[in-house]
Scaffold this active site. Structure first.
Site, mmCIF file in Angstrom:
data_model
loop_
_atom_site.group_PDB
_atom_site.id
_atom_site.type_symbol
_atom_site.label_atom_id
_atom_site.label_comp_id
_atom_site.label_asym_id
_atom_site.label_seq_id
_atom_site.Cartn_x
_atom_site.Cartn_y
_atom_site.Cartn_z
ATOM 1 N N GLY A 194 -27.852 18.273 15.445
ATOM 2 C CA GLY A 194 -28.765 16.601 14.765
ATOM 3 C C GLY A 194 -28.785 17.116 13.564
ATOM 4 O O GLY A 194 -28.347 15.423 12.930
ATOM 5 N N GLU A 213 -4.307 8.031 -3.071
ATOM 6 C CA GLU A 213 -3.163 8.639 -3.400
ATOM 7 C C GLU A 213 -1.951 9.288 -2.954
ATOM 8 O O GLU A 213 -1.837 10.478 -2.586
ATOM 9 C CB GLU A 213 -3.961 9.967 -4.653
ATOM 10 C CG GLU A 213 -5.142 9.253 -5.464
ATOM 11 C CD GLU A 213 -4.783 10.509 -6.696
ATOM 12 O OE1 GLU A 213 -3.904 11.324 -7.001
ATOM 13 O OE2 GLU A 213 -5.411 9.917 -7.610
ATOM 14 N N GLY A 257 1.107 -1.344 0.484
ATOM 15 C CA GLY A 257 -0.083 0.197 -0.109
ATOM 16 C C GLY A 257 0.509 1.340 0.027
ATOM 17 O O GLY A 257 1.574 1.855 -0.509
ATOM 18 N N SER A 258 1.184 1.705 1.148
ATOM 19 C CA SER A 258 1.769 2.798 1.712
ATOM 20 C C SER A 258 3.703 3.143 0.652
ATOM 21 O O SER A 258 4.638 3.589 -0.255
ATOM 22 C CB SER A 258 1.811 3.313 2.975
ATOM 23 O OG SER A 258 0.992 3.388 3.110
ATOM 24 N N GLN A 260 -21.216 19.660 13.038
ATOM 25 C CA GLN A 260 -21.347 20.938 14.058
ATOM 26 C C GLN A 260 -22.680 21.604 14.232
ATOM 27 O O GLN A 260 -23.236 21.642 14.923
ATOM 28 C CB GLN A 260 -20.404 21.049 15.120
ATOM 29 C CG GLN A 260 -20.689 21.061 15.775
ATOM 30 C CD GLN A 260 -20.512 19.994 17.286
ATOM 31 O OE1 GLN A 260 -20.605 19.035 16.666
ATOM 32 N NE2 GLN A 260 -20.667 20.500 18.344
ATOM 33 N N ILE A 261 -22.134 22.450 13.061
ATOM 34 C CA ILE A 261 -23.803 23.571 12.082
ATOM 35 C C ILE A 261 -24.869 23.446 12.308
ATOM 36 O O ILE A 261 -25.768 24.376 12.677
ATOM 37 C CB ILE A 261 -22.668 24.429 11.286
ATOM 38 C CG1 ILE A 261 -21.354 25.322 12.054
ATOM 39 C CG2 ILE A 261 -23.467 25.768 11.149
ATOM 40 C CD1 ILE A 261 -20.917 25.930 11.489
ATOM 41 N N ARG A 265 -31.416 29.271 10.335
ATOM 42 C CA ARG A 265 -32.006 28.478 11.782
ATOM 43 C C ARG A 265 -31.542 29.299 12.331
ATOM 44 O O ARG A 265 -30.822 29.312 13.329
ATOM 45 C CB ARG A 265 -30.588 26.860 12.126
ATOM 46 C CG ARG A 265 -31.086 26.349 13.598
ATOM 47 C CD ARG A 265 -32.393 25.877 13.438
ATOM 48 N NE ARG A 265 -32.106 24.924 14.399
ATOM 49 C CZ ARG A 265 -33.319 24.479 15.563
ATOM 50 N NH1 ARG A 265 -35.092 24.145 14.955
ATOM 51 N NH2 ARG A 265 -33.104 23.451 16.545
ATOM 52 N N THR A 305 -1.034 8.536 1.698
ATOM 53 C CA THR A 305 -1.958 8.961 2.881
ATOM 54 C C THR A 305 -1.266 10.048 3.151
ATOM 55 O O THR A 305 -0.398 11.247 2.868
ATOM 56 C CB THR A 305 -1.807 7.947 3.764
ATOM 57 O OG1 THR A 305 -0.410 7.872 4.065
ATOM 58 C CG2 THR A 305 -1.953 6.478 2.841
HETATM 59 C C1 LIG Z 1 -11.774 3.593 -2.072
HETATM 60 C C2 LIG Z 1 -10.303 3.701 -2.299
HETATM 61 C C3 LIG Z 1 -9.335 4.058 -3.744
HETATM 62 C C4 LIG Z 1 -8.895 3.647 -4.022
HETATM 63 N N1 LIG Z 1 -8.334 3.691 -5.873
HETATM 64 C C5 LIG Z 1 -6.711 3.564 -6.242
HETATM 65 C C6 LIG Z 1 -6.556 3.489 -7.323
HETATM 66 O O1 LIG Z 1 -7.015 3.764 -8.645
HETATM 67 N N2 LIG Z 1 -5.254 2.403 -7.903
HETATM 68 C C7 LIG Z 1 -4.587 2.257 -7.036
HETATM 69 O O2 LIG Z 1 -3.365 1.307 -7.302
HETATM 70 N N3 LIG Z 1 -4.443 2.069 -5.379
HETATM 71 C C8 LIG Z 1 -5.900 2.648 -4.879
HETATM 72 N N4 LIG Z 1 -6.538 3.070 -3.759
HETATM 73 C C9 LIG Z 1 -5.553 2.594 -2.913
HETATM 74 C C10 LIG Z 1 -4.931 3.774 -1.636
HETATM 75 O O3 LIG Z 1 -3.568 3.928 -2.936
HETATM 76 C C11 LIG Z 1 -4.445 2.647 -0.399
HETATM 77 O O4 LIG Z 1 -5.380 2.487 0.776
HETATM 78 C C12 LIG Z 1 -3.017 4.132 0.323
HETATM 79 O O5 LIG Z 1 -2.139 4.253 -0.330
HETATM 80 C C13 LIG Z 1 -2.629 3.409 1.627
HETATM 81 O O6 LIG Z 1 -1.848 2.052 1.603
HETATM 82 P P1 LIG Z 1 -2.795 0.669 2.793
HETATM 83 O O7 LIG Z 1 -4.204 0.827 2.645
HETATM 84 O O8 LIG Z 1 -2.452 -0.315 2.414
HETATM 85 O O9 LIG Z 1 -3.090 1.108 3.960
HETATM 86 P P2 LIG Z 1 -0.922 1.098 4.373
HETATM 87 O O10 LIG Z 1 -0.353 1.225 4.164
HETATM 88 O O11 LIG Z 1 -1.182 -0.391 5.420
HETATM 89 O O12 LIG Z 1 -1.125 2.409 5.859
HETATM 90 C C14 LIG Z 1 -1.815 1.894 7.135
HETATM 91 C C15 LIG Z 1 -1.666 3.080 8.074
HETATM 92 O O13 LIG Z 1 -0.128 3.544 8.812
HETATM 93 C C16 LIG Z 1 0.791 4.375 8.048
HETATM 94 N N5 LIG Z 1 1.940 4.317 7.411
HETATM 95 C C17 LIG Z 1 2.208 3.663 6.012
HETATM 96 N N6 LIG Z 1 3.364 2.905 6.374
HETATM 97 C C18 LIG Z 1 4.054 4.269 6.799
HETATM 98 C C19 LIG Z 1 5.228 5.170 7.248
HETATM 99 N N7 LIG Z 1 6.472 4.899 6.897
HETATM 100 N N8 LIG Z 1 5.404 6.304 8.058
HETATM 101 C C20 LIG Z 1 3.938 6.115 9.146
HETATM 102 N N9 LIG Z 1 2.680 6.206 8.922
HETATM 103 C C21 LIG Z 1 2.704 5.397 7.320
HETATM 104 C C22 LIG Z 1 -0.466 4.637 6.917
HETATM 105 O O14 LIG Z 1 -0.340 6.661 6.595
HETATM 106 C C23 LIG Z 1 -1.729 4.213 7.050
HETATM 107 O O15 LIG Z 1 -2.264 5.530 8.841
HETATM 108 C C24 LIG Z 1 -7.704 3.351 -2.912
HETATM 109 C C25 LIG Z 1 -7.779 3.564 -2.272
HETATM 110 C C26 LIG Z 1 -9.656 3.448 -1.630
HETATM 111 C C27 LIG Z 1 -9.656 3.264 -0.290
#
Ligand SMILES: Cc1cc2nc3c(=O)[nH]c(=O)nc-3n(C[C@H](O)[C@H](O)[C@H](O)COP(=O)(O)OP(=O)(O)OC[C@H]3O[C@@H](n4cnc5c(N)ncnc54)[C@H](O)[C@@H]3O)c2cc1C
Length: 380
Positions: A338, A361, A130-131, A334-335, A266, A363
């Protein structure tokens, strides 16, 4: 050739009316049915929205980044699923091809992408990557004139509608330099698309798993050289982050307008909420932060159009604008009191919708790491 100012202003005007008159009345329906109506998609195609960023020679509008973010701001004023309908064609799904494609690849694919006949998706994320996106495990192994592609991608936007994927896969050793990018038609044997996931918000925009089971991808579908895929993906994400930041600003502006209108009508304690200074403080904070986010977006887009590197600016704009819209949505709930928690008013829906912007894109934590790295590289 860029659009002349009058043509661009007319486009913004048309989009503003389309958003206000066609899309906003459908927000509840799209959320309930988890689908953007087919006639709306047809209208979007006719307006040229799928080709906003595609060069004019391939049938697109060829907008500059400064122009594209203005369009994204307008689409922020409604449920973000509408923007997502053409978002991958304009951004992450097509821009690898625009930036690194050969003339033949561009001629083959870009006209269909610009018209919306071809829907594109960007497939980087995997169950284990992911990241840490440079650790992708999807493999592409050269076998004569094809690469054999195997692996799983996760959370891929518009995958159920896509006929073309930009896929990042490993052709070499570990790390970023072992990754290459490929154009993978969805109708190749071995491509499998999962069911759309149930999500917290942004109903109407779908994400699915995509599986590749020994898919024979023509070697001529590789984007750029072997080993360039990760760098291409990061350049695509740089510009994508400016676009997403602009959407965040548009939604913040919508939420502020809704909150101001509600606070004006309101009444409590015999006067409109708008007269209470504690309510005004929330409006002031939301407005100030949104203006700052807008400035980051506009400056980042201008730098991109001037050909300057924007990794830092795009990360800062996306980080600040996505965190801002989260706070603005929270204050709007909040504004509304309910009513902010009740579905009919639509505020709770936007509150859920905007949560995604801090996650995909890159986190917020990844943006912070990018901003710090780039700042230190530049010496402060
Ligand atoms: C609705 C949706 C649409 C998406 N569309 C696409 C798409 O079209 N194509 C595509 O390729 N991907 C897509 N994604 C994937 C998205 O880009 C990833 O979910 C995102 O990059 C985070 O990866 P992860 O979910 O594996 O989280 P993780 O990487 O597991 O992260 C979990 C947490 O750990 C934190 N973390 C991770 N590494 C570190 C670090 N080194 N230091 C500090 N904190 C860290 C993160 O910030 C997060 O808070 C989509 C996701 C969603 C939910």
């Amino acid at each position: 050739m860029p659009l002349d100012a009058d043509t661009f202003d007319a486009l913004i005007d048309t989009i503003r009316r389309f958003v206000a008159e066609r899309l906003r009345p459908l927000e509840g329906k799209v959320a309930d049915e988890d689908e953007v109506p087919a006639e709306i998609v047809r209208e979007m195609k006719a307006m040229g929205l799928f080709g906003l960023s595609i060069p004019q020679e391939f049938g697109g509008l060829g907008l500059t980044m400064s122009e594209e973010v203005r369009v994204a701001l307008e689409f922020g004023r409604t449920t973000p699923a509408f923007r997502s309908t053409f978002g991958t064609n304009v951004g992450i799904g097509s821009q690898g091809l625009v930036m690194a494609g050969s003339d033949a690849q561009k001629a083959q694919w870009l006209p269909g992408i610009a018209s919306g006949e071809t829907i594109t998706s960007f497939a980087l994320t995997e169950p284990g990557a992911g990241s840490d996106s440079a650790s992708v495990q999807t493999r592409a192994i050269r076998d004569g004139d094809v690469y054999r592609l195997s692996g799983s991608k996760r959370f891929i936007t518009n995958a159920d509608k896509a006929s073309l994927f930009t896929v990042m896969a490993r052709t070499g050793g570990e790390g970023a330099n072992g990754v290459s990018a490929f154009l993978v038609p969805a109708d190749l044997p071995g491509v499998g698309i999962g069911k759309p996931e149930k999500k917290m918000g942004q109903q109407g925009a779908h994400v699915c798993d995509v599986n590749f089971d020994d898919v024979p991808v023509p070697a001529s579908n590789r984007l750029g050289e072997e080993g360039e895929g990760f760098r291409i993906a990061m350049r695509v994400l740089d510009r994508g982050r400016l676009h997403i930041a602009a959407v965040c600003v548009g939604i913040s502006e919508r939420l502020i307008a809704d909150a101001v209108a509600y606070a004006a009508q309101r009444k409590q304690f015999g006067k409109p909420l708008a007269e209470f200074q504690l309510i005004q403080a929330m409006i002031a904070d939301s407005k100030t932060e949104t203006m700052a986010a807008r400035a980051l977006v506009i400056e980042g887009a201008a730098l991109k159009d001037a050909g300057a590197p924007i990794t830092l600016e795009a990360a800062a704009a996306k980080y600040f604008a996505s965190e801002t819209v989260g706070r603005v949505a929270d204050r709007a709930v909040q504004i509304f009191g309910g009513a902010g928690y009740i579905a009919d008013y639509g505020i709770e829906r936007l509150y859920r919708d905007v949560r995604l912007f801090r996650i995909y894109e890159g986190t917020s934590q990844i943006q912070q790491l990018v901003i710090a790295r780039e700042t230190m590289k530049r010496g402060g």
